[in-house]
Design an enzyme around this catalytic site. Structure first.
Site, PDB file in Angstrom:
ATOM      1  CG  ASP A 126     -32.273  19.837  70.397  1.00 22.18           C
ATOM      2  OD1 ASP A 126     -32.129  18.860  71.356  1.00 22.18           O
ATOM      3  OD2 ASP A 126     -33.502  19.983  70.227  1.00 22.18           O
ATOM      4  CG  HIS A 133     -40.456  14.015  68.734  1.00 21.89           C
ATOM      5  ND1 HIS A 133     -41.415  14.690  69.412  1.00 21.89           N
ATOM      6  CD2 HIS A 133     -39.794  15.001  68.245  1.00 21.89           C
ATOM      7  CE1 HIS A 133     -41.257  16.061  69.205  1.00 21.89           C
ATOM      8  NE2 HIS A 133     -40.192  16.281  68.458  1.00 21.89           N
ATOM      9  CD  GLU A 199     -38.887  19.448  71.368  1.00 19.92           C
ATOM     10  OE1 GLU A 199     -37.459  19.546  71.249  1.00 19.92           O
ATOM     11  OE2 GLU A 199     -39.602  19.691  70.377  1.00 19.92           O
ATOM     12  CD  GLU A 201     -34.333  17.230  72.976  1.00 22.83           C
ATOM     13  OE1 GLU A 201     -33.010  17.109  72.605  1.00 22.83           O
ATOM     14  OE2 GLU A 201     -35.130  18.090  72.260  1.00 22.83           O
ATOM     15  NE  ARG A 237     -43.641  21.759  70.920  1.00 24.11           N
ATOM     16  CZ  ARG A 237     -42.750  21.194  70.588  1.00 24.11           C
ATOM     17  NH1 ARG A 237     -41.790  21.586  69.775  1.00 24.11           N
ATOM     18  NH2 ARG A 237     -42.141  20.272  71.485  1.00 24.11           N
ATOM     19  CD  GLN A 240     -40.761  23.931  66.835  1.00 20.25           C
ATOM     20  OE1 GLN A 240     -41.591  23.873  68.140  1.00 20.25           O
ATOM     21  NE2 GLN A 240     -40.472  22.729  66.446  1.00 20.25           N
ATOM     22  CE  LYS A 253     -37.439  23.223  68.986  1.00 16.53           C
ATOM     23  NZ  LYS A 253     -37.946  22.024  69.597  1.00 16.53           N
ATOM     24  CB  THR A 257     -31.736  24.309  76.674  1.00 19.06           C
ATOM     25  OG1 THR A 257     -32.142  24.684  75.479  1.00 19.06           O
ATOM     26  CG2 THR A 257     -31.483  22.699  76.826  1.00 19.06           C
ATOM     27  CD  GLU A 363     -44.379  13.690  70.468  1.00 12.65           C
ATOM     28  OE1 GLU A 363     -43.459  14.348  71.209  1.00 12.65           O
ATOM     29  OE2 GLU A 363     -44.227  12.609  69.930  1.00 12.65           O
TER      30      GLU A 363
HETATM   31 MN    MN Z   1     -35.527  19.137  70.790  1.00  9.94          MN
END
Ligand code: MN
Length: 418
Positions: A126, A133, A199, A201, A237, A240, A253, A257, A363
């Site tokens: 990743d 971001h 996230e 992506e 979060r 992390q 993480k 996924t 965010e």
């Molecule tokens: Mn990511």
């Protein structure tokens, strides 16, 4: 701009379908009567290519390649075979095909099918390659002055993630347990994450393998990419910030996924190429591109609370990236790291300049300081148990779209730690 190409599969000829003849994305499906197998989405149907190969109607090579429920063997055949397959599928499905009566029995209504992960994910990496971001997160974690790390404008930063927990859209996601320490706490604690996030992506799928010790440049790397999926890099979060220095994300993480079920080929996205942005510093030669290597793909984040309605909470575009997947792949191989068919490269969270274009709740709620108010009156800083998070995306052509199918996951409560 390319126009809508018409098919004898009527549902593929609407301006709204994500899967017109122009698209032809690759997936794996099963039904009550068919075991998991390779399929191609066309309108609201799936073409059973495993069945077509068995019947001798579609032959790519002497040996069968669709006798397994994943697309890695097709990737391994290389770009010429990818083109041959796409041309053959056009021939079978185009409106003036003379094979309609032979092929029609191999169409399965998508509504009757269960979708599986379309490939064996050999590895997962990743990246952190969208400037909006990286600036937003850096500002929250390290302050506005140190928002972008000193290497950021020179290297597509990444970390090696976990292929073992990459799952297909629709798979429930168990809230992770982990260790964290609140800023005002003296000692860390352990338990369910309270700051669970998404996230938004894109995932690039490497189709051609490289040998250990054999780097590729960005132009060669672009030719190695088989296709793209939507990707949700679920993130805790609170875990992390406590664990990430100095080696990068780990358990925050590693728990899950999610990818969308259809691999949209690079060929289908070709009309939608857009350039990477102006460079503040010239990139080193191995990262140079010859042409535009991003794509104009509209992306949305949707939340659906338990029993509630779906609500869009963010809209952005893949063209917001600073580095393309080709540059990421070139950088990944630059040391001599071997890449494999089925390697999955996460783009990094995609955020636009505006608040409503941010690709994570971190965010959107600015670290929990500005919670979102949903249509049902409830608020969200992070994801609650029972919430379903859905990513969608499409490239908009003239009278047609290239869609990806949803990338969704519902959060279930954390397991009790033994
Ligand atoms: Mn990511």
């Amino acid at each position: 701009m390319t126009q809508l190409m018409t098919s004898w599969v009527e549902s593929a000829n609407s301006a709204e379908t994500p899967f017109p003849l122009n698209n032809l994305p690759y997936g794996v499906f099963s039904t009550n009567s068919l075991e998991a197998r390779c399929g191609v989405a066309i309108g609201d149907m799936i073409l059973d290519v495993t069945g077509l190969e068995e019947a001798g109607i579609l032959t790519l090579t002497e040996e069968p390649v669709f006798d397994v429920p994943y697309w890695n063997d097709v990737m391994d055949l290389g770009p010429e075979a990818w083109e041959k397959l796409r041309a053959r599928l056009f021939g079978i499905l185009t409106s003036d095909s003379d094979e309609q009566s032979q092929v029609a029995p191999y169409l399965v209504p998508m509504a009757d099918a269960m979708l599986h992960i379309p490939m064996v994910v050999s590895e997962y990496t990743d990246f952190y390659a969208c400037r909006h971001h990286a600036t937003n997160v850096g500002t929250m974690f390290r302050g506005a002055e140190n928002a972008l790390p000193p290497n950021w404008l020179h290297i597509p930063i990444g970390y090696n993630g976990r292929a073992s927990t990459v799952v297909v859209s629709g798979t429930d996601i168990i809230r992770p347990n982990g260790q964290f320490k609140a800023p005002d706490a003296e000692v860390p604690s352990f338990g369910p994450s309270k700051r669970l996030d998404i996230e938004l992506e894109m995932g690039a799928i490497v189709g051609t393998s490289t040998e250990m010790g054999q780097p590729v440049n960005a132009v060669q790397a672009d030719a190695m990419i088989f296709g793209y999926v939507l990707l949700n890099d679920w993130s805790a979060r609170d875990i992390q910030p406590w664990e990430y220095q100095p080696l990068g994300p780990f358990q925050a993480k590693a728990f899950a996924t999610t990818i969308s079920p259809w691999i949209v080929t690079k060929a289908a996205l070709e009309p939608f190429r857009t350039p990477t942005p102006e460079r503040e510093f010239e990139l080193l030669p191995y990262l140079h591109e010859e042409g535009p290597s991003l794509y104009d793909i509209d992306l949305s984040v949707i939340i659906q609370p338990e029993g509630g309605a779906q609500e869009v909470i963010s809209r952005t575009n893949y063209n917001e990236m600073y580095y393309s997947a080709a540059q990421q792949l070139a950088h990944h191989s630059s040391s001599g790291c071997a890449m494999n068919a089925g390697d999955l490269l996460g783009s990094g969270t995609i955020s636009g300049a505006e608040k409503a274009q941010r690709g994570s709740l971190l965010e959107l709620s600015w670290g929990g300081k500005e919670p979102l108010t949903l249509a049902d009156g409830s608020t969200r800083s992070f994801i609650e148990d029972g919430d379903t998070m859905i990513l969608t995306g499409h490239a908009q052509g003239e009278g047609y779209r290239i869609g990806f199918g949803a990338c969704s996951g519902k959060i279930t409560p954390a397991v009790k730690f033994p």
